[in-house]
Design a protein around this motif. Sequence first.
Motif, mmCIF file in Angstrom:
data_model
loop_
_atom_site.group_PDB
_atom_site.id
_atom_site.type_symbol
_atom_site.label_atom_id
_atom_site.label_comp_id
_atom_site.label_asym_id
_atom_site.label_seq_id
_atom_site.Cartn_x
_atom_site.Cartn_y
_atom_site.Cartn_z
ATOM 1 N N SER A 52 24.316 -6.625 -24.555
ATOM 2 C CA SER A 52 24.672 -6.190 -25.908
ATOM 3 C C SER A 52 24.773 -4.676 -26.034
ATOM 4 O O SER A 52 25.430 -4.169 -26.953
ATOM 5 C CB SER A 52 23.637 -6.701 -26.907
ATOM 6 N N VAL A 57 19.397 -5.409 -30.958
ATOM 7 C CA VAL A 57 19.782 -6.800 -30.711
ATOM 8 C C VAL A 57 18.776 -7.461 -29.769
ATOM 9 O O VAL A 57 18.346 -8.601 -29.991
ATOM 10 C CB VAL A 57 21.205 -6.875 -30.127
ATOM 11 N N THR A 60 15.639 -8.287 -31.652
ATOM 12 C CA THR A 60 15.835 -9.428 -32.552
ATOM 13 C C THR A 60 15.850 -10.743 -31.786
ATOM 14 O O THR A 60 15.234 -11.731 -32.201
ATOM 15 C CB THR A 60 17.149 -9.257 -33.333
ATOM 16 N N VAL A 61 16.570 -10.767 -30.661
ATOM 17 C CA VAL A 61 16.626 -11.987 -29.851
ATOM 18 C C VAL A 61 15.237 -12.359 -29.341
ATOM 19 O O VAL A 61 14.827 -13.530 -29.380
ATOM 20 C CB VAL A 61 17.598 -11.804 -28.667
ATOM 21 N N LEU A 64 13.204 -13.792 -32.206
ATOM 22 C CA LEU A 64 13.582 -15.173 -32.496
ATOM 23 C C LEU A 64 13.037 -16.125 -31.431
ATOM 24 O O LEU A 64 12.541 -17.222 -31.747
ATOM 25 C CB LEU A 64 15.107 -15.291 -32.562
ATOM 26 N N PRO A 113 28.537 -11.597 -27.801
ATOM 27 C CA PRO A 113 28.339 -11.494 -29.252
ATOM 28 C C PRO A 113 26.862 -11.592 -29.627
ATOM 29 O O PRO A 113 26.123 -12.425 -29.082
ATOM 30 C CB PRO A 113 29.124 -12.700 -29.796
ATOM 31 N N ALA A 114 26.455 -10.758 -30.558
ATOM 32 C CA ALA A 114 25.048 -10.730 -30.963
ATOM 33 C C ALA A 114 24.612 -12.056 -31.568
ATOM 34 O O ALA A 114 23.483 -12.520 -31.336
ATOM 35 C CB ALA A 114 24.820 -9.588 -31.955
ATOM 36 N N LEU A 115 25.486 -12.684 -32.348
ATOM 37 C CA LEU A 115 25.123 -13.961 -32.976
ATOM 38 C C LEU A 115 24.880 -15.046 -31.931
ATOM 39 O O LEU A 115 23.952 -15.859 -32.057
ATOM 40 C CB LEU A 115 26.225 -14.406 -33.941
ATOM 41 N N LEU A 116 25.709 -15.064 -30.898
ATOM 42 C CA LEU A 116 25.528 -16.047 -29.833
ATOM 43 C C LEU A 116 24.209 -15.798 -29.093
ATOM 44 O O LEU A 116 23.465 -16.747 -28.799
ATOM 45 C CB LEU A 116 26.702 -15.992 -28.864
ATOM 46 N N GLY A 118 21.535 -14.366 -30.297
ATOM 47 C CA GLY A 118 20.448 -14.749 -31.181
ATOM 48 C C GLY A 118 20.264 -16.252 -31.245
ATOM 49 O O GLY A 118 19.133 -16.757 -31.234
ATOM 50 N N ALA A 119 21.375 -16.979 -31.306
ATOM 51 C CA ALA A 119 21.295 -18.442 -31.360
ATOM 52 C C ALA A 119 20.677 -19.007 -30.082
ATOM 53 O O ALA A 119 19.836 -19.917 -30.134
ATOM 54 C CB ALA A 119 22.685 -19.025 -31.579
#
Length: 422
Positions: A52, A57, A60-61, A64, A113-116, A118-119
Amino acid sequence: MSTPPSAASVRPSYAAVLRAPRVRRTLAASLVARLSYGTAPLSVMLAVTRASGSYAVAGTVLALFGATTVLLSPLRAAFVDRYGPRRALLTMALLYACVLCLLAVVTRRPGAPALLLGALGAAAGVFPPPLGPTVRAVWSALFDDRRLVQRAYGLDAVVEELTFVAGPLLVGAAVRYAPPAAGVALSALLVTAGTIAFVTSPGVARVRPPAGTPARLMHGQLRGVRGLAQPVLVAAGAGLAVGALDLLVMAFAEQRGYGDDVVAWVLAALSAGSAVGGLLNGAVEWRGSARVRLSLLGAGLGLAVAAAGLAPGLGVLTATVICAGLFIAPALTTSYLLADESSPADFRTQAGAWVNMAVNGGISAGSAAVGALLGHLPLGWCFAVPGAVTVAAAGLAAGGCPRAPRGAGSCATGRNGPAGEH
């Protein structure tokens, strides 16, 4: 039970635990599997940072990942108690490894992607198998001599310390020759191979799914919950102290102009003190009440943390931190023992998971609280506050002594009492 008939006449020791049938293979397999918990956090942080290009990021990951791991640990343990370790652990380990492999593939190259990310981080935290609580349930099933259970728990505490020391070193060696994503894949390999070896070991066959109607099982579990208040409270206080110390040592070194390498050495001294304390605690035949001893251990840890704030220099700080470490593993081991002793057989893994959740939650709370205090209070007071909270938790835990539902009172004393009495 696997303990030989003559075990009661033999002085319990670590050697006696290791000589018992099925123990060495079970312990070695669990060590391999749990080593992944020492490699995964650092590997994920390095791989996500590389992919990233952002520390925010990555943080955050990792948050989570940690949050779902901690919050869902009692639910995962409930599956182990309900369906047995062989079915539940293997399923969770394979799902966990699959998510880690996906994360390794995604983080091989920059630009993910940051969203991926994180998920995938959150999904990875859903599935880690509760190996520690299950291993401790196996020790209770393997030994009918509760003194040997205490020795096994002490040995297990040292094994866990080793995984969190060896794990980062293993990742450091791996990333010298491969990208950080390889460390994530290595974590998947360790948890898969170790869990397969663990669940196929003869010792795990001793832990079977409970029999009975859902209503009967639920009644037994509610009885188990009532005995968890003290071990969970003291474990949370111990976790808070550990989480606070990590940040406080860093602040101490920064204020006095020491380098970052000093922080690593002081925290290594904390782990060394904990390992020594765990070995000593397991080797002693305690005669008093385990519940009283647990509160004293929690109070001793809190006082040592508060005293570290008075250290005039690095040498005294290190010595005080080592003293604090001497209380950590004994407090946690006694918490796990009491949780096991206070729980019916169909709730043992969940009981250990609740204690484990309390420790991890305390660590997070300690780090967050000290982070907020630093800059608003003198450093000495920043040591004193978490120390006082840990002492207060131990004092509150000492205020009540619920009766263990499996018969022998947890407040009783004597050589032939329950698990934590020796």
